[in-house]
Design a protein around this motif. Structure first.
Motif, mmCIF file in Angstrom:
data_model
loop_
_atom_site.group_PDB
_atom_site.id
_atom_site.type_symbol
_atom_site.label_atom_id
_atom_site.label_comp_id
_atom_site.label_asym_id
_atom_site.label_seq_id
_atom_site.Cartn_x
_atom_site.Cartn_y
_atom_site.Cartn_z
ATOM 1 N N ASN A 8 0.832 -1.201 0.000
ATOM 2 C CA ASN A 8 0.000 0.000 0.000
ATOM 3 C C ASN A 8 0.872 1.259 0.000
ATOM 4 N N THR A 9 0.234 2.376 -0.241
ATOM 5 C CA THR A 9 0.925 3.663 -0.222
ATOM 6 C C THR A 9 1.162 4.153 1.203
ATOM 7 N N SER A 10 2.099 5.090 1.334
ATOM 8 C CA SER A 10 2.278 5.846 2.581
ATOM 9 C C SER A 10 2.017 7.337 2.363
ATOM 10 N N HIS A 11 1.586 7.711 1.156
ATOM 11 C CA HIS A 11 1.465 9.124 0.781
ATOM 12 C C HIS A 11 0.032 9.603 1.015
ATOM 13 N N VAL A 106 -0.366 6.305 -4.373
ATOM 14 C CA VAL A 106 0.692 5.468 -4.956
ATOM 15 C C VAL A 106 1.399 6.154 -6.116
ATOM 16 N N MET A 107 0.750 7.148 -6.725
ATOM 17 C CA MET A 107 1.374 7.829 -7.859
ATOM 18 C C MET A 107 2.624 8.581 -7.423
ATOM 19 N N ALA A 131 0.643 -8.746 -9.454
ATOM 20 C CA ALA A 131 -0.727 -8.257 -9.621
ATOM 21 C C ALA A 131 -0.822 -6.822 -9.120
ATOM 22 N N ALA A 132 -1.710 -6.066 -9.762
ATOM 23 C CA ALA A 132 -1.923 -4.671 -9.372
ATOM 24 C C ALA A 132 -3.297 -4.248 -9.852
ATOM 25 N N VAL A 133 -3.850 -3.247 -9.188
ATOM 26 C CA VAL A 133 -5.160 -2.749 -9.587
ATOM 27 C C VAL A 133 -5.139 -1.226 -9.616
ATOM 28 N N CYS A 134 -5.881 -0.661 -10.569
ATOM 29 C CA CYS A 134 -6.118 0.778 -10.654
ATOM 30 C C CYS A 134 -4.790 1.540 -10.687
ATOM 31 N N HIS A 135 -4.610 2.538 -9.826
ATOM 32 C CA HIS A 135 -3.349 3.286 -9.801
ATOM 33 C C HIS A 135 -2.186 2.453 -9.279
ATOM 34 N N GLY A 136 -2.469 1.318 -8.653
ATOM 35 C CA GLY A 136 -1.397 0.449 -8.184
ATOM 36 C C GLY A 136 -0.480 -0.026 -9.293
ATOM 37 N N VAL A 137 -0.976 0.026 -10.531
ATOM 38 C CA VAL A 137 -0.161 -0.366 -11.683
ATOM 39 C C VAL A 137 1.032 0.578 -11.855
ATOM 40 N N THR A 138 0.988 1.760 -11.214
ATOM 41 C CA THR A 138 2.143 2.661 -11.271
ATOM 42 C C THR A 138 3.393 2.009 -10.697
#
Length: 237
Positions: A8-11, A106-107, A131-138
């Motif tokens: 997951n992101t930390s931002h 995540v961007m 595997a990745a979804v949505c913006h996670g593909v970044t």
């Protein structure tokens, strides 16, 4: 038992603004819920460790479905997100799959993260699933193989579309448009005919989902790939 790491992101905000962002909670929950049983060991990480910010938009009444709400109200689960391990603590050699969640956060902290790049290459090269979804593909944007070639080059995949970014009213504040950046790196990007409909792409051991409607479909595809791996091991054994 298969081992899986989720990142997951930390931002927590759009840079240059006061607008909050973070993890899109449903994109974590619907994937996690699919594998939340004894056949899988799931470890949850974020970039810096500690608190995982949650995009408040993902918690509003229009977005918060029943399953996501149940997890949001689960103190033990939320404590895991509040005390996440940093991805630098992960040993990718131990994992059969890695999954990158979305949310606009995540961007900012996925594309140039060295630990992410190392994890993708290690897991993919030892036969695991990415595997990745949505913006996670970044997470995949700047991953390169040992020959210096972009990981996404010539791969069939999807991710949050330019049209969806406009409809989400985020085009003017995001650092880039994911669909466009994937295509610049040679990816064979595709999307659903209508925005915000479930859509995934599978290219060998790479599974990507387009939007917040897609994580369960990504999970199902990942499970099928891991089951194929199990069957192959049994045949060899």
């Amino acid at each position: 038992m298969k081992k899986m790491m989720i990142v997951n992101t930390s931002h927590n905000q759009f840079d240059g603004t006061q607008k909050p962002t973070g993890l899109w909670l449903g994109e974590l929950v619907h994937f996690y819920d699919y594998f939340n049983h004894d056949d899988y060991k799931i470890d949850i990480f974020n970039i810096r460790g500690g608190d995982t910010p949650i995009d408040p938009v993902s918690l509003n009444k229009l977005m918060l479905d029943r399953v996501t709400q149940q997890y949001y109200e689960d103190t033990q689960f939320i404590n895991v997100l509040k005390n996440a391990q940093p991805i630098t603590d992960a040993d990718p050699k131990q994992y059969d799959a890695i999954y990158f969640t979305g949310g606009h956060g995540v961007m900012y902290d996925f594309p140039d993260n060295e630990a992410i790049r190392n994890a993708v290459n290690e897991i993919y090269n030892h036969g695991g699933v990415i595997a990745a979804v949505c913006h996670g593909v970044t997470a995949l944007l700047n991953v390169k193989n040992e020959k210096g070639r972009f990981f996404v080059d010539n791969k069939r995949l999807t991710g949050f579309s330019n049209v969806e970014e406009v409809l989400a009213n985020r085009k003017r504040i995001v650092p880039f448009m994911l669909e466009s950046e994937l295509e610049k790196r040679g990816a064979h990007y595709s999307k659903s005919k209508l925005p915000f409909r479930p859509y995934i792409q599978i290219d060998e051991r790479l599974v990507t989902g387009q939007n917040p409607q897609s994580p369960k479909h990504v999970a199902q595809a990942v499970a099928e790939l891991l089951e194929q791996d199990n069957n192959a091991v049994k045949e060899r054994g």
